[in-house]
Design an enzyme around this catalytic site. Structure first.
Site, mmCIF file in Angstrom:
data_model
loop_
_atom_site.group_PDB
_atom_site.id
_atom_site.type_symbol
_atom_site.label_atom_id
_atom_site.label_comp_id
_atom_site.label_asym_id
_atom_site.label_seq_id
_atom_site.Cartn_x
_atom_site.Cartn_y
_atom_site.Cartn_z
ATOM 1 N N TRP A 183 63.597 59.150 14.733
ATOM 2 C CA TRP A 183 64.467 58.071 15.657
ATOM 3 C C TRP A 183 65.203 59.009 16.823
ATOM 4 O O TRP A 183 65.700 59.961 16.114
ATOM 5 C CB TRP A 183 65.271 57.722 14.830
ATOM 6 C CG TRP A 183 66.380 56.519 15.549
ATOM 7 C CD1 TRP A 183 65.840 55.412 16.031
ATOM 8 C CD2 TRP A 183 67.810 56.740 15.653
ATOM 9 N NE1 TRP A 183 67.151 55.108 16.854
ATOM 10 C CE2 TRP A 183 68.139 55.812 16.588
ATOM 11 C CE3 TRP A 183 68.424 58.160 15.686
ATOM 12 C CZ2 TRP A 183 69.384 55.689 17.017
ATOM 13 C CZ3 TRP A 183 69.685 57.926 15.749
ATOM 14 C CH2 TRP A 183 70.340 56.838 16.632
ATOM 15 N N ASP A 350 70.673 42.186 21.201
ATOM 16 C CA ASP A 350 70.798 41.539 19.729
ATOM 17 C C ASP A 350 72.259 40.727 19.765
ATOM 18 O O ASP A 350 73.480 41.461 20.434
ATOM 19 C CB ASP A 350 71.019 42.788 18.743
ATOM 20 C CG ASP A 350 70.895 42.543 17.412
ATOM 21 O OD1 ASP A 350 70.944 40.926 17.065
ATOM 22 O OD2 ASP A 350 70.788 43.488 16.548
ATOM 23 N N TRP A 460 61.026 42.655 22.280
ATOM 24 C CA TRP A 460 60.512 42.504 20.979
ATOM 25 C C TRP A 460 60.831 43.676 20.089
ATOM 26 O O TRP A 460 60.279 44.627 20.348
ATOM 27 C CB TRP A 460 59.177 42.258 20.865
ATOM 28 C CG TRP A 460 58.378 41.884 19.767
ATOM 29 C CD1 TRP A 460 58.289 42.458 18.604
ATOM 30 C CD2 TRP A 460 57.760 40.671 19.629
ATOM 31 N NE1 TRP A 460 57.591 41.954 17.514
ATOM 32 C CE2 TRP A 460 57.102 40.583 18.312
ATOM 33 C CE3 TRP A 460 57.492 39.689 20.382
ATOM 34 C CZ2 TRP A 460 56.432 39.575 17.856
ATOM 35 C CZ3 TRP A 460 56.444 38.469 19.821
ATOM 36 C CH2 TRP A 460 56.214 38.456 18.536
ATOM 37 N N ASP A 461 61.870 43.442 19.347
ATOM 38 C CA ASP A 461 61.991 44.735 18.395
ATOM 39 C C ASP A 461 61.634 44.839 16.937
ATOM 40 O O ASP A 461 61.367 43.640 16.598
ATOM 41 C CB ASP A 461 63.758 44.717 18.481
ATOM 42 C CG ASP A 461 64.407 46.139 18.045
ATOM 43 O OD1 ASP A 461 63.448 47.096 17.747
ATOM 44 O OD2 ASP A 461 65.553 46.075 18.393
ATOM 45 N N ASN A 463 62.906 46.851 13.660
ATOM 46 C CA ASN A 463 63.904 48.009 13.419
ATOM 47 C C ASN A 463 63.569 48.624 11.757
ATOM 48 O O ASN A 463 64.375 49.562 11.476
ATOM 49 C CB ASN A 463 65.089 47.421 13.318
ATOM 50 C CG ASN A 463 65.459 47.608 14.816
ATOM 51 O OD1 ASN A 463 65.549 48.668 15.503
ATOM 52 N ND2 ASN A 463 66.180 46.350 15.430
ATOM 53 N N CYS A 509 59.601 47.385 21.546
ATOM 54 C CA CYS A 509 60.653 48.316 20.824
ATOM 55 C C CYS A 509 60.519 48.227 19.525
ATOM 56 O O CYS A 509 60.306 47.482 18.738
ATOM 57 C CB CYS A 509 61.936 47.855 21.378
ATOM 58 S SG CYS A 509 63.710 48.493 20.533
ATOM 59 N N ASP A 531 66.068 55.389 21.611
ATOM 60 C CA ASP A 531 67.460 54.730 21.700
ATOM 61 C C ASP A 531 68.260 55.746 22.184
ATOM 62 O O ASP A 531 69.382 55.624 22.478
ATOM 63 C CB ASP A 531 67.926 54.337 20.230
ATOM 64 C CG ASP A 531 67.544 53.046 19.632
ATOM 65 O OD1 ASP A 531 67.113 52.373 20.986
ATOM 66 O OD2 ASP A 531 67.459 52.648 18.558
#
Ligand code: DGJ
Length: 714
Positions: A183, A350, A460-461, A463, A509, A531
């Protein structure tokens, strides 16, 4: 005699190539030569035996010498187990060995490209295995995939492994480059020598942060602009693997496809399974050749056709400005400034949906939060549209918070096992998208959202990593196929929404660039690459991303975040982001006039150069991994314009810069040698040939300084 026939058919194949046939069948009827611009791939079949791969490499190779075999075209578990198997099955009587024999072959046209289709079958059991090789000569790429069918009448064949493709390279000393990361530090290049044994790169939880991209060179031949490189990548967004096996005699076998670790598929009579594609290629133009081919291929053949040729809009995204604390008044204030500085697409991130006060709730309930937006979204969207901006929205369809209405009603809709903890990541569980009811719920939720609101962009995430991959209510024999089915339905969901709403852009994403591959890219228009918005880190991430993917898929926003406390200038950040799809993520409602003016000027400049950046060829002239600066060059298709981005990195204490890190003359690439070019901000007119071969020095001085040079044909 047989050998003589082979030689004659190969000579004939070579002759036919001069007539530009991508696939040539030998006159023995059972050998095939596949040609791209630079490569030749050769296959031979004989009755009662598996189809063999003879050669894959440079077209200039005298193909008369290409006799013998390197390995089977489709390697299986069975017989001597020398090679990495592409296919492993369990037959109904528990026999585990496969014995493949050649059946027939044909050349078909699939979506405008010749494709060799080779039919094989098991000698005894009801298993048909079809190998496809689609030839895309202008990109030096072969797309390979496999289709297996249970042609029996009664019983199930269990597929324990079904890879997309394999190929062998002759005995040599090879070096691999692959991209991995974590990340915030996605797509970092790794170079390693391939010694005897197996090097596996794999994803086991749907998160890669790297890519299934690989590039293989004879060791020591590394050069950015020349040298033989075999390369490739997978079209798959679930668990994938690449196996690079150096065999005892020195040959290298490269195999890729779905990672069947803890997965299997039950093929009932009449059922088939089609693997995802693996694209493989060969160039003699070094890593530059790899990135030119892969970028053009993705741009022109992979990205969704509806949006492929459209210039990507300048984005505003509110995440870094607001977190989940969104409301109409502030969004409108942001939109107003966004419009003023030249943004075209305003995206709310978000936080807009029911119960989303923090990351502990809301996911799964895809209706607007009435506390934050008492009038719903559409009145706000109308105001934003009236300003002249399109509107986009963030969603994370695959996830659910336990604290949501959805989970309360359907606790069985998540991936889980009985008697095992439901592991949460970012306070969320993973919906079991393999379930038809989950698929339907998601389709209907987003159909409604997109029908009731004028939304032109979806972010479109996804996580979290996948855990507890249980599907207790599925038939026992289907339980381990849950992740494969999940990916099928994920693709189906995006495709169905695109079909219903054909003018909507889709951004991919996954906590930054956690799921970037050609599979998802054939269904979405761009990727949020990381990010990490620190411009220096981005210079590295972007340089590396461009190994494998085109710049028009690389969304890059500037934000106020200061990852390393360097307080970089707005210009520097903007110049970095302008090498991709430019976006702004600051709380611009707080910007002063000077900041707005800088952004406005840069966005205007971006709009002037974006056609070349987004649709041109890119050249990575100076690597930040090896130098104290980074230089990227883009060249328009008609060679009339080129954009050069120069980014300086840190300066060394006392002004000391080692010889290896000193600014060097830069040899431009891709220009027409015969045309004359002017360089904005520099005196004189330069012959293309001069810029290509004599080079030029882009003098930008000072740490973290940057400049963009526009080069125009006269
Ligand atoms: C992770 C993404 O990478 C961010 O850009 C942002 O959309 C957050 N998720 C929102 O939860």
């Amino acid at each position: 005699m047989r050998y003589l026939i082979s030689i004659v058919s190969l000579i004939l194949a070579n002759l036919l190539y001069s007539q530009n046939k991508p696939i040539v069948t030998g006159n023995d009827g059972s050998s095939w030569t596949l040609y791209t611009r630079s490569s030749v791939y050769q296959i031979r079949a004989s009755e009662g035996a598996p189809v063999q791969m003879v050669f894959f490499g440079d077209k200039s190779q005298d193909i008369i010498l290409l006799r013998g075999r390197l390995g089977d075209e489709i390697t299986v578990r069975g017989g001597y187990s020398g090679a990495t198997p592409m296919l492993e099955v369990l037959f109904p009587d528990k026999v585990r060995d496969i014995e493949l024999i050649y059946d027939r072959a044909e050349i078909k046209e699939i979506d405008g490209y010749q494709t060799l289709v080779i039919y094989q079958k098991d000698k005894y059991y009801s298993l048909s295995v079809i190998g496809y090789i689609r030839v895309l000569p202008e990109y030096d790429i072969l797309e390979k995939w496999m289709e297996i069918t249970n042609i029996g009448k009664k019983e199930i064949i269990k597929v324990e492994n079904a890879q997309s493709a394999t190929f062998f390279l002759p005995s040599d000393d090879y070096e691999l480059t692959h991209l991995s990361g974590r990340w915030g530090y996605e797509f970092q290049p790794n170079v390693t020598r391939l010694t005897q044994g197996l090097k596996t790169i794999q994803v086991k939880d749907f998160k890669s942060y790297g890519s299934s991209f690989f590039a293989i060179r004879p060791a020591g031949e590394y050069a950015e602009t020349e040298g033989r490189v075999w390369f490739g990548t997978l079209h798959y967004s679930g668990n994938w693997r690449l196996d690079l096996e150096k065999h005892i005699w020195g040959e290298l076998q490269v195999t890729g496809g779905i990672n069947f670790w803890d997965q299997d598929i039950s093929l009932r009579p009449g059922q088939h399974f089609i693997s995802p594609k693996m694209s493989i290629g060969y160039t003699r133009d070094g890593m530059e050749g790899v990135s030119l081919n892969l970028a053009a291929y993705a741009r022109e053949k992979i990205l969704p056709a509806s949006h492929r040729d459209k210039p990507r809009p300048v984005l505003y995204n509110s995440w870094y400005a607001t977190g989940m604390n969104v409301n109409e008044e502030h969004q409108l204030a942001l939109a107003e400034v966004a419009k003023e500085i030249g943004v075209e697409m305003f995206v709310i991130d978000d936080g807009w949906f029911k119960g989303r006060v923090n990351d502990k709730g809301g996911l799964g309930d895809w209706t607007v939060d009435k506390n934050k937006f008492p009038n719903g979204l559409q009145p706000m969207i109308e105001k934003i549209n009236a300003m002249g901006l399109d509107f986009g929205i963030w969603i994370e369809p695959e996830m659910v918070n336990p604290n949501s209405d959805l989970y309360k009603v359907h606790p069985d809709w998540v991936l889980h096992y009985p008697n095992r903890a439901r592991l949460e990541g970012r306070n969320q569980l993973v919906l079991n998208l393999a379930r038809e009811d989950v698929y339907k719920y998601l389709y209907e939720s987003f159909y409604k959202l997109l029908s009731e609101n004028n939304i032109k962009f979806i972010k479109w995430d996804m996580n979290r990593a996948i855990s507890n991959p249980g599907f207790p209510s599925a038939k026992e024999e289907d339980q381990r196929a849950v992740r494969i089915k999940y990916v099928e339905n994920l693709y189906r969901l995006i495709e169905s929404l695109r079909e219903e709403f054909p003018d909507v852009w889709f951004e991919n994403c996954s906590s930054g660039g956690g799921r970037v591959d050609l599979g998802i890219m054939s269904r979405t228009d761009f990727n949020w690459a990381s990010d990490n918005t620190d411009p220096v880190d981005r210079i590295f991430i972007q340089h590396s991303y461009l190994n494998a993917f085109p710049a028009n898929t690389m969304i890059s926003w500037i934000t106020h975040e200061d990852w390393h406390g360097h307080n970089h200038s707005l210009e520097y950040k903007l110049n970095v982001a302008m090498a991709g799809v430019l976006g702004i993520g600051y709380d611009i409602s707080k910007w002063n006039e000077k900041e707005k003016a800088i952004a406005k000027e840069k966005i205007t400049q971006y709009k002037e150069i974006r056609n070349t950046v987004q649709f041109g060829n890119h050249y990575r002239l100076v690597s930040p991994y090896e130098n104290n600066r980074s230089i990227l060059q883009f060249v328009s298709k008609d060679l009339s314009e080129s954009i050069v981005f120069v980014y300086n990195l840190a300066e060394y204490p006392g002004g000391y810069t080692s010889e290896t890190k000193k600014t060097k003359t830069v040899y431009l690439r891709g220009l027409s040698p015969d045309r004359s070019y002017a360089i904005e901000g520099m005196e004189g007119i330069y012959k293309g040939d001069y810029l290509l071969n004599y080079g030029i020095n882009f003098s930008v001085s000072g740490a973290f300084r940057s400049r963009i040079f526009k080069i125009t044909a006269q």
